[in-house]
Design a protein around this motif. Structure first.
Motif, PDB file in Angstrom:
ATOM      1  N   ARG A 140       0.863  -1.182   0.000  1.00  0.00           N
ATOM      2  CA  ARG A 140       0.000   0.000   0.000  1.00  0.00           C
ATOM      3  C   ARG A 140       0.898   1.230   0.000  1.00  0.00           C
ATOM      4  O   ARG A 140       1.726   1.421   0.882  1.00  0.00           O
ATOM      5  N   ARG A 141       0.748   2.047  -1.020  1.00  0.00           N
ATOM      6  CA  ARG A 141       1.593   3.228  -1.227  1.00  0.00           C
ATOM      7  C   ARG A 141       1.347   4.305  -0.180  1.00  0.00           C
ATOM      8  O   ARG A 141       0.204   4.574   0.188  1.00  0.00           O
ATOM      9  N   GLY A 162     -11.528  -9.876  -6.840  1.00  0.00           N
ATOM     10  CA  GLY A 162     -12.801  -9.343  -6.375  1.00  0.00           C
ATOM     11  C   GLY A 162     -12.741  -7.897  -5.936  1.00  0.00           C
ATOM     12  O   GLY A 162     -13.720  -7.368  -5.425  1.00  0.00           O
ATOM     13  N   ALA A 163     -11.589  -7.264  -6.136  1.00  0.00           N
ATOM     14  CA  ALA A 163     -11.395  -5.851  -5.768  1.00  0.00           C
ATOM     15  C   ALA A 163     -11.753  -5.600  -4.302  1.00  0.00           C
ATOM     16  O   ALA A 163     -12.389  -4.603  -3.968  1.00  0.00           O
ATOM     17  N   ALA A 164     -11.328  -6.514  -3.412  1.00  0.00           N
ATOM     18  CA  ALA A 164     -11.595  -6.375  -1.986  1.00  0.00           C
ATOM     19  C   ALA A 164     -10.752  -5.281  -1.347  1.00  0.00           C
ATOM     20  O   ALA A 164     -11.048  -4.839  -0.245  1.00  0.00           O
ATOM     21  N   LEU A 165      -9.716  -4.848  -2.035  1.00  0.00           N
ATOM     22  CA  LEU A 165      -8.830  -3.788  -1.544  1.00  0.00           C
ATOM     23  C   LEU A 165      -8.861  -2.628  -2.530  1.00  0.00           C
ATOM     24  O   LEU A 165      -9.001  -2.845  -3.730  1.00  0.00           O
ATOM     25  N   PRO A 166      -8.683  -1.391  -2.041  1.00  0.00           N
ATOM     26  CA  PRO A 166      -8.561  -0.271  -2.981  1.00  0.00           C
ATOM     27  C   PRO A 166      -7.219  -0.385  -3.705  1.00  0.00           C
ATOM     28  O   PRO A 166      -6.173  -0.352  -3.065  1.00  0.00           O
ATOM     29  N   MET A 167      -7.263  -0.594  -5.011  1.00  0.00           N
ATOM     30  CA  MET A 167      -6.042  -0.906  -5.758  1.00  0.00           C
ATOM     31  C   MET A 167      -5.729   0.102  -6.849  1.00  0.00           C
ATOM     32  O   MET A 167      -6.631   0.746  -7.390  1.00  0.00           O
ATOM     33  N   ASP A 173      -0.290   7.307  -6.095  1.00  0.00           N
ATOM     34  CA  ASP A 173      -1.266   6.294  -5.675  1.00  0.00           C
ATOM     35  C   ASP A 173      -1.319   6.111  -4.155  1.00  0.00           C
ATOM     36  O   ASP A 173      -1.545   4.999  -3.670  1.00  0.00           O
ATOM     37  N   ALA A 174      -1.129   7.172  -3.406  1.00  0.00           N
ATOM     38  CA  ALA A 174      -1.141   7.085  -1.940  1.00  0.00           C
ATOM     39  C   ALA A 174      -2.423   6.415  -1.456  1.00  0.00           C
ATOM     40  O   ALA A 174      -3.514   6.735  -1.916  1.00  0.00           O
ATOM     41  N   GLY A 175      -2.262   5.430  -0.568  1.00  0.00           N
ATOM     42  CA  GLY A 175      -3.398   4.725   0.006  1.00  0.00           C
ATOM     43  C   GLY A 175      -3.890   3.538  -0.797  1.00  0.00           C
ATOM     44  O   GLY A 175      -4.718   2.776  -0.318  1.00  0.00           O
ATOM     45  N   LEU A 176      -3.388   3.367  -1.997  1.00  0.00           N
ATOM     46  CA  LEU A 176      -3.832   2.265  -2.854  1.00  0.00           C
ATOM     47  C   LEU A 176      -2.854   1.098  -2.789  1.00  0.00           C
ATOM     48  O   LEU A 176      -1.650   1.278  -2.596  1.00  0.00           O
ATOM     49  N   TRP A 177      -3.385  -0.097  -2.987  1.00  0.00           N
ATOM     50  CA  TRP A 177      -2.577  -1.311  -3.017  1.00  0.00           C
ATOM     51  C   TRP A 177      -2.129  -1.594  -4.448  1.00  0.00           C
ATOM     52  O   TRP A 177      -2.884  -1.394  -5.391  1.00  0.00           O
ATOM     53  N   GLY A 178      -0.906  -2.041  -4.580  1.00  0.00           N
ATOM     54  CA  GLY A 178      -0.358  -2.396  -5.879  1.00  0.00           C
ATOM     55  C   GLY A 178       0.896  -3.217  -5.690  1.00  0.00           C
ATOM     56  O   GLY A 178       1.235  -3.623  -4.576  1.00  0.00           O
TER      57      GLY A 178
END
Length: 143
Positions: free
Chosen positions: A23-24, A119-124, A29-34
Motif C-alpha cells: 500500500r503506497r 474481487g477488488a476487496a482492496l482499494p487498488m 497512488d497514496a493509500g492504494l494497493w499495488g
C-alpha cells in the motif's frame, strides 16, 4: 523544457494462491494497493530495478523471471493537462526468502489472496488485477 515519462519497474511475486502487494504512502497512488516497485536507476535494467525495489520496500528477496507487460500511468491536473506520466514495466519474480514488512515509501505490505485482488476487496491501483491474471497465466504449469 521537454517533459519525458519516468521509467519504473514493479515486482509481481506469486506464492501459492497469494500475491505480494504494497500500500503506497506517497502520490500518485497514496493509500492504494499495488505491486512493490519504483524508479529504474541509470544503468540498471528494469529486471534489476524490480528486485531492488522489492527488497527495499518489503524486505523480500526474489529472482526476476522475465518481463510481463508495460503499463502507462497518466494522471491529469485540474487544467486537463497530463502532469504525471510513468511507464511501468511489470516483472514476474520468484520468491527466494524474507519476511514481508513495510519499508521505504510503503505504508503496509501483505500477501493477498488471488480472490481478494480479483474481487477488488482492496482499494487498488489501476491494472493490478489484469497484471495478476497475466502473471498467473505465464507462471501456470503446462499440462
Amino acid at each position: 523544457m521537454t517533459r519525458k515519462p519516468v521509467l519504473g519497474a514493479i515486482a509481481v511475486v506469486l506464492q501459492g494462491e497469494h500475491v505480494l502487494l504494497a500500500r503506497r504512502r506517497n502520490p500518485p497512488d497514496a493509500g492504494l494497493w499495488g505491486f512493490p516497485g519504483g524508479h529504474v536507476e541509470w544503468g540498471e535494467t528494469a529486471l534489476q530495478a524490480a528486485v531492488r525495489e522489492l527488497q527495499e520496500e518489503t524486505g523480500i528477496i526474489a529472482e526476476p523471471q522475465g518481463y510481463l507487460t508495460n503499463v502507462d500511468v497518466l494522471r491529469s491536473g485540474p487544467d486537463g493537462q497530463v502532469d504525471v506520466h510513468y511507464l511501468l514495466t511489470a516483472v514476474l519474480c520468484s520468491y527466494v526468502e524474507g519476511q514481508a514488512q513495510a519499508a521505504d515509501d510503503v505504508a503496509e505490505v501483505r500477501w493477498a489472496t488471488f480472490g481478494e485482488v480479483e474481487g477488488a476487496a482492496l482499494p487498488m491501483s489501476a491494472r493490478v488485477a489484469d497484471i495478476l491474471a497475466l502473471a498467473r497465466r505465464v507462471s501456470a504449469p503446462i499440462s
